[in-house]
Design a protein around this motif. Structure first.
Motif, PDB file in Angstrom:
ATOM      1  N   LEU A  93    -149.889  -4.132 -34.113  1.00  0.00           N
ATOM      2  CA  LEU A  93    -148.881  -3.305 -33.516  1.00  0.00           C
ATOM      3  C   LEU A  93    -147.569  -4.319 -33.464  1.00  0.00           C
ATOM      4  CD1 LEU A  93    -150.580  -1.296 -30.717  1.00  0.00           C
ATOM      5  CD2 LEU A  93    -149.889  -0.415 -32.942  1.00  0.00           C
ATOM      6  N   VAL A  94    -147.617  -5.418 -33.184  1.00  0.00           N
ATOM      7  CA  VAL A  94    -146.539  -6.413 -32.906  1.00  0.00           C
ATOM      8  C   VAL A  94    -145.753  -6.707 -34.182  1.00  0.00           C
ATOM      9  CG1 VAL A  94    -145.504  -8.341 -32.056  1.00  0.00           C
ATOM     10  CG2 VAL A  94    -146.932  -6.801 -30.575  1.00  0.00           C
ATOM     11  N   ILE A  95    -146.586  -6.781 -34.968  1.00  0.00           N
ATOM     12  CA  ILE A  95    -146.296  -7.241 -36.391  1.00  0.00           C
ATOM     13  C   ILE A  95    -145.853  -6.150 -37.191  1.00  0.00           C
ATOM     14  CG2 ILE A  95    -147.033  -8.568 -38.740  1.00  0.00           C
ATOM     15  CD1 ILE A  95    -149.000 -10.133 -36.936  1.00  0.00           C
ATOM     16  N   GLY A  96    -146.696  -4.983 -37.199  1.00  0.00           N
ATOM     17  CA  GLY A  96    -146.461  -3.897 -37.995  1.00  0.00           C
ATOM     18  C   GLY A  96    -145.213  -3.098 -37.691  1.00  0.00           C
ATOM     19  N   THR A  97    -144.593  -3.176 -36.470  1.00  0.00           N
ATOM     20  CA  THR A  97    -143.477  -2.208 -36.213  1.00  0.00           C
ATOM     21  C   THR A  97    -142.422  -2.662 -37.007  1.00  0.00           C
ATOM     22  OG1 THR A  97    -144.192  -2.448 -33.800  1.00  0.00           O
ATOM     23  CG2 THR A  97    -141.693  -1.979 -34.350  1.00  0.00           C
ATOM     24  N   PRO A  98    -142.060  -4.148 -37.626  1.00  0.00           N
ATOM     25  CA  PRO A  98    -140.986  -4.311 -38.299  1.00  0.00           C
ATOM     26  C   PRO A  98    -141.355  -4.393 -39.854  1.00  0.00           C
ATOM     27  CG  PRO A  98    -141.748  -6.465 -37.311  1.00  0.00           C
ATOM     28  CD  PRO A  98    -142.407  -5.413 -36.601  1.00  0.00           C
ATOM     29  N   LEU A  99    -142.620  -4.661 -40.147  1.00  0.00           N
ATOM     30  CA  LEU A  99    -143.148  -5.011 -41.256  1.00  0.00           C
ATOM     31  C   LEU A  99    -143.217  -3.538 -42.042  1.00  0.00           C
ATOM     32  CD1 LEU A  99    -145.564  -7.883 -41.529  1.00  0.00           C
ATOM     33  CD2 LEU A  99    -143.280  -7.806 -41.807  1.00  0.00           C
ATOM     34  N   LEU A 100    -143.736  -2.397 -41.380  1.00  0.00           N
ATOM     35  CA  LEU A 100    -143.991  -1.220 -41.909  1.00  0.00           C
ATOM     36  C   LEU A 100    -142.710  -0.274 -42.364  1.00  0.00           C
ATOM     37  CD1 LEU A 100    -147.094  -0.057 -39.988  1.00  0.00           C
ATOM     38  CD2 LEU A 100    -147.055  -1.181 -42.142  1.00  0.00           C
ATOM     39  N   ARG A 101    -141.609  -0.863 -42.356  1.00  0.00           N
ATOM     40  CA  ARG A 101    -140.399  -0.435 -42.620  1.00  0.00           C
ATOM     41  C   ARG A 101    -140.099  -0.591 -44.121  1.00  0.00           C
ATOM     42  NH1 ARG A 101    -135.975  -1.675 -37.694  1.00  0.00           N
ATOM     43  NH2 ARG A 101    -137.239  -0.607 -36.193  1.00  0.00           N
ATOM     44  N   VAL A 197    -144.444  10.131 -39.509  1.00  0.00           N
ATOM     45  CA  VAL A 197    -144.965   9.233 -40.390  1.00  0.00           C
ATOM     46  C   VAL A 197    -144.933   7.969 -39.749  1.00  0.00           C
ATOM     47  CG1 VAL A 197    -144.570   8.375 -42.832  1.00  0.00           C
ATOM     48  CG2 VAL A 197    -144.040  11.076 -42.277  1.00  0.00           C
ATOM     49  N   GLY A 198    -143.821   7.174 -39.534  1.00  0.00           N
ATOM     50  CA  GLY A 198    -143.915   5.964 -38.777  1.00  0.00           C
ATOM     51  C   GLY A 198    -144.995   5.473 -37.752  1.00  0.00           C
ATOM     52  N   ARG A 199    -145.100   6.454 -37.147  1.00  0.00           N
ATOM     53  CA  ARG A 199    -146.227   6.227 -36.087  1.00  0.00           C
ATOM     54  C   ARG A 199    -147.632   6.246 -36.395  1.00  0.00           C
ATOM     55  NH1 ARG A 199    -146.291  10.800 -31.459  1.00  0.00           N
ATOM     56  NH2 ARG A 199    -143.960  10.252 -31.530  1.00  0.00           N
ATOM     57  N   TYR A 200    -148.060   7.262 -37.410  1.00  0.00           N
ATOM     58  CA  TYR A 200    -149.124   7.259 -37.928  1.00  0.00           C
ATOM     59  C   TYR A 200    -149.260   6.024 -38.941  1.00  0.00           C
ATOM     60  CZ  TYR A 200    -150.455  11.979 -36.524  1.00  0.00           C
ATOM     61  OH  TYR A 200    -150.950  13.189 -35.796  1.00  0.00           O
ATOM     62  N   LYS A 201    -148.404   5.589 -39.711  1.00  0.00           N
ATOM     63  CA  LYS A 201    -148.650   4.481 -40.218  1.00  0.00           C
ATOM     64  C   LYS A 201    -149.061   3.180 -39.383  1.00  0.00           C
ATOM     65  CE  LYS A 201    -145.605   5.269 -44.441  1.00  0.00           C
ATOM     66  NZ  LYS A 201    -144.486   4.617 -45.257  1.00  0.00           N
ATOM     67  N   LEU A 202    -148.256   3.224 -38.379  1.00  0.00           N
ATOM     68  CA  LEU A 202    -148.423   1.794 -37.379  1.00  0.00           C
ATOM     69  C   LEU A 202    -150.015   2.030 -36.862  1.00  0.00           C
ATOM     70  CD1 LEU A 202    -147.420  -0.282 -36.026  1.00  0.00           C
ATOM     71  CD2 LEU A 202    -146.223   0.850 -34.514  1.00  0.00           C
ATOM     72  N   THR A 203    -150.216   3.430 -36.696  1.00  0.00           N
ATOM     73  CA  THR A 203    -151.674   3.488 -36.042  1.00  0.00           C
ATOM     74  C   THR A 203    -152.808   3.197 -36.719  1.00  0.00           C
ATOM     75  OG1 THR A 203    -150.850   5.305 -34.621  1.00  0.00           O
ATOM     76  CG2 THR A 203    -153.007   5.044 -34.805  1.00  0.00           C
ATOM     77  N   VAL A 204    -152.384   3.518 -38.210  1.00  0.00           N
ATOM     78  CA  VAL A 204    -153.455   3.292 -39.316  1.00  0.00           C
ATOM     79  C   VAL A 204    -153.546   1.631 -39.554  1.00  0.00           C
ATOM     80  CG1 VAL A 204    -154.211   3.605 -41.449  1.00  0.00           C
ATOM     81  CG2 VAL A 204    -153.588   5.412 -40.062  1.00  0.00           C
ATOM     82  N   PHE A 205    -152.578   1.077 -39.474  1.00  0.00           N
ATOM     83  CA  PHE A 205    -152.558  -0.331 -39.636  1.00  0.00           C
ATOM     84  C   PHE A 205    -153.086  -0.980 -38.453  1.00  0.00           C
ATOM     85  CE2 PHE A 205    -149.825  -4.147 -39.489  1.00  0.00           C
ATOM     86  CZ  PHE A 205    -150.267  -4.873 -40.727  1.00  0.00           C
ATOM     87  N   ALA A 206    -152.991  -0.667 -37.309  1.00  0.00           N
ATOM     88  CA  ALA A 206    -153.562  -1.139 -35.841  1.00  0.00           C
ATOM     89  C   ALA A 206    -155.178  -1.044 -36.111  1.00  0.00           C
ATOM     90  CB  ALA A 206    -153.015  -0.806 -34.806  1.00  0.00           C
ATOM     91  N   LEU A 207    -155.379   0.190 -36.708  1.00  0.00           N
ATOM     92  CA  LEU A 207    -156.781   0.581 -36.428  1.00  0.00           C
ATOM     93  C   LEU A 207    -157.762  -0.265 -37.632  1.00  0.00           C
ATOM     94  CD1 LEU A 207    -159.051   2.513 -35.856  1.00  0.00           C
ATOM     95  CD2 LEU A 207    -158.787   3.895 -37.363  1.00  0.00           C
ATOM     96  N   SER A 208    -156.977  -0.476 -38.738  1.00  0.00           N
ATOM     97  CA  SER A 208    -157.812  -1.370 -39.814  1.00  0.00           C
ATOM     98  C   SER A 208    -157.723  -2.592 -39.420  1.00  0.00           C
ATOM     99  CB  SER A 208    -156.888  -1.117 -41.186  1.00  0.00           C
ATOM    100  OG  SER A 208    -155.435  -1.800 -41.061  1.00  0.00           O
ATOM    101  N   ALA A 209    -156.377  -3.211 -38.728  1.00  0.00           N
ATOM    102  CA  ALA A 209    -156.636  -4.638 -38.008  1.00  0.00           C
ATOM    103  C   ALA A 209    -157.912  -4.715 -37.094  1.00  0.00           C
ATOM    104  CB  ALA A 209    -155.444  -4.965 -37.660  1.00  0.00           C
ATOM    105  N   ALA A 210    -158.058  -3.559 -36.173  1.00  0.00           N
ATOM    106  CA  ALA A 210    -159.164  -3.636 -35.245  1.00  0.00           C
ATOM    107  C   ALA A 210    -160.615  -3.888 -36.010  1.00  0.00           C
ATOM    108  CB  ALA A 210    -159.045  -2.400 -34.620  1.00  0.00           C
ATOM    109  N   PHE A 211    -160.720  -3.026 -37.123  1.00  0.00           N
ATOM    110  CA  PHE A 211    -161.874  -3.400 -38.074  1.00  0.00           C
ATOM    111  C   PHE A 211    -162.232  -4.841 -38.536  1.00  0.00           C
ATOM    112  CE2 PHE A 211    -161.565   1.389 -39.426  1.00  0.00           C
ATOM    113  CZ  PHE A 211    -162.124   1.776 -38.203  1.00  0.00           C
ATOM    114  N   ALA A 212    -160.797  -5.327 -39.122  1.00  0.00           N
ATOM    115  CA  ALA A 212    -161.120  -6.864 -39.557  1.00  0.00           C
ATOM    116  C   ALA A 212    -161.440  -7.664 -38.300  1.00  0.00           C
ATOM    117  CB  ALA A 212    -159.782  -7.178 -40.228  1.00  0.00           C
TER     118      ALA A 212
END
Length: 325
Positions: A93-101, A197-212
């Motif tokens: 969530l912290v890393i993805g906020t700027p990167l997912l732009r 869109v941005g919120r959903y992308k960040l949520t999926v990014f965090a979920l995939s990170a949780a799996f890892a």
């Protein structure tokens, strides 16, 4: 009905394998399960959010270091394992906020740089053990019960795979899942329909990170040792290849892709260890296999193994009905 029977059959085989496999095959089975866990998240991230991440190995490492540090400091291993995906998701969530732009190859290179920076820091910081890493990590335990042997970790690993697949299935079939499918089809159309869109992308990014992170937590207890060298950049590329080979946006496809690539690499490792092979053979084989497999899949199976097989079976079922008309 067919899907239920197939699922039960696969579950029965999965539960039976740890008691059947020998000591040389069990580690491969465990690593296969850990790879499948991460690949499910990568498939979800690329197949629905349309984001290419070359930094999933970083979240794998975050989960491993989190569980290891907590266990070495007296925290119960179960709590450390639970904390591993949580910390990985929060980091995303912290890393993805700027990167997912960023988009496309810009995002891929940014996530790759993230992993390189993380590994560099882990190799220099004192509390992470530096380049030597963290050793003598306690065995996974719950209360007075302690995991013993690879068989126990095989069951723990595949229980994690089942959890990850269940969460992914529930997400895909829920209301947010429908929004994700719209997002995968067209970001512009999804945004015009009122989907954040941005919120959903960040949520999926965090979920995939949780799996890892969950996979990393199990890995640290299984090996009893983590270091920067345990999480090479090639690991993140490997997860991308597995997701593409199995079929992006499919849960079972991720497991199939992880199984196919892991078994293929295991065979190549055996081949490269034969007498007369040069010392650089394993790494050369790995990179060559990733390149060749990607080329073959993109050219002949652009949707991946699982969608290709499924489409062929559907066409075969329809052919008799068409002929009888």
């Amino acid at each position: 009905m067919i899907r239920l029977v197939a699922g039960l059959l696969i579950a029965a085989v999965t539960l039976a394998l740890p008691s059947v496999l020998d000591e040389s095959a069990l580690p491969v089975y465990i690593l296969l399960g850990l790879a499948a866990m991460v690949t499910v998240g990568v498939s979800l991230l690329m197949g629905y959010a349309g984001q290419v991440s070359l930094g999933q190995g970083a979240f794998y490492a975050i989960g491993a270091y989190t569980a290891a540090l907590l266990a070495l400091n007296g925290v119960p291993p179960l709590a450390g394992l639970i904390a591993a995906p949580v910390v990985a998701a929060l980091s995303a969530l912290v890393i993805g906020t700027p990167l997912l732009r960023l988009r496309g190859h810009h995002l891929a290179f940014a996530t790759l740089a993230m992993q390189l920076i993380l590994l560099s820091l882990a190799g220099q910081l004192e509390f992470t053990g530096g380049d030597i890493g963290l050793q003598a990590i306690p065995q996974f335990s719950v209360g007075s019960w302690e995991a013993e042997g690879a068989t126990t970790y095989a069951y723990l690993t595949w229980a994690g795979v089942a959890l990850v697949m269940l969460v992914t299935h529930n997400v895909i079939t829920s209301r947010p899942g429908r929004a994700l499918r719209a997002l995968a089809t067209s970001e512009t159309a999804a945004a015009s329909s009122g989907i954040p869109v941005g919120r959903y992308k960040l949520t999926v990014f965090a979920l995939s990170a949780a799996f890892a992170g969950l996979a990393g937590g199990i890995y640290c207890f299984y090996t009893g040792y983590v270091a920067p060298g345990s999480f090479p950049v090639l690991m993140s590329i490997q997860y991308i290849v597995m997701a593409v080979v199995g079929g992006l946006g499919t849960t079972w496809g991720a497991v199939i892709g992880a199984s196919a690539i892991t078994l293929l690499l295991q065979g190549l490792n055996t081949l490269s260890s034969l007498p007369g092979m040069p010392t650089y053979a394993p790494s050369v084989f790995s990179y060559a296999v990733y390149a060749l497999v990607l080329i073959v899949v993109v050219l002949f199976l652009p949707q991946g193994l699982l969608p290709a097989v499924t489409d062929r079976l559907v066409r075969r079922r329809r052919e008799p009905s068409v002929r009888t008309r």
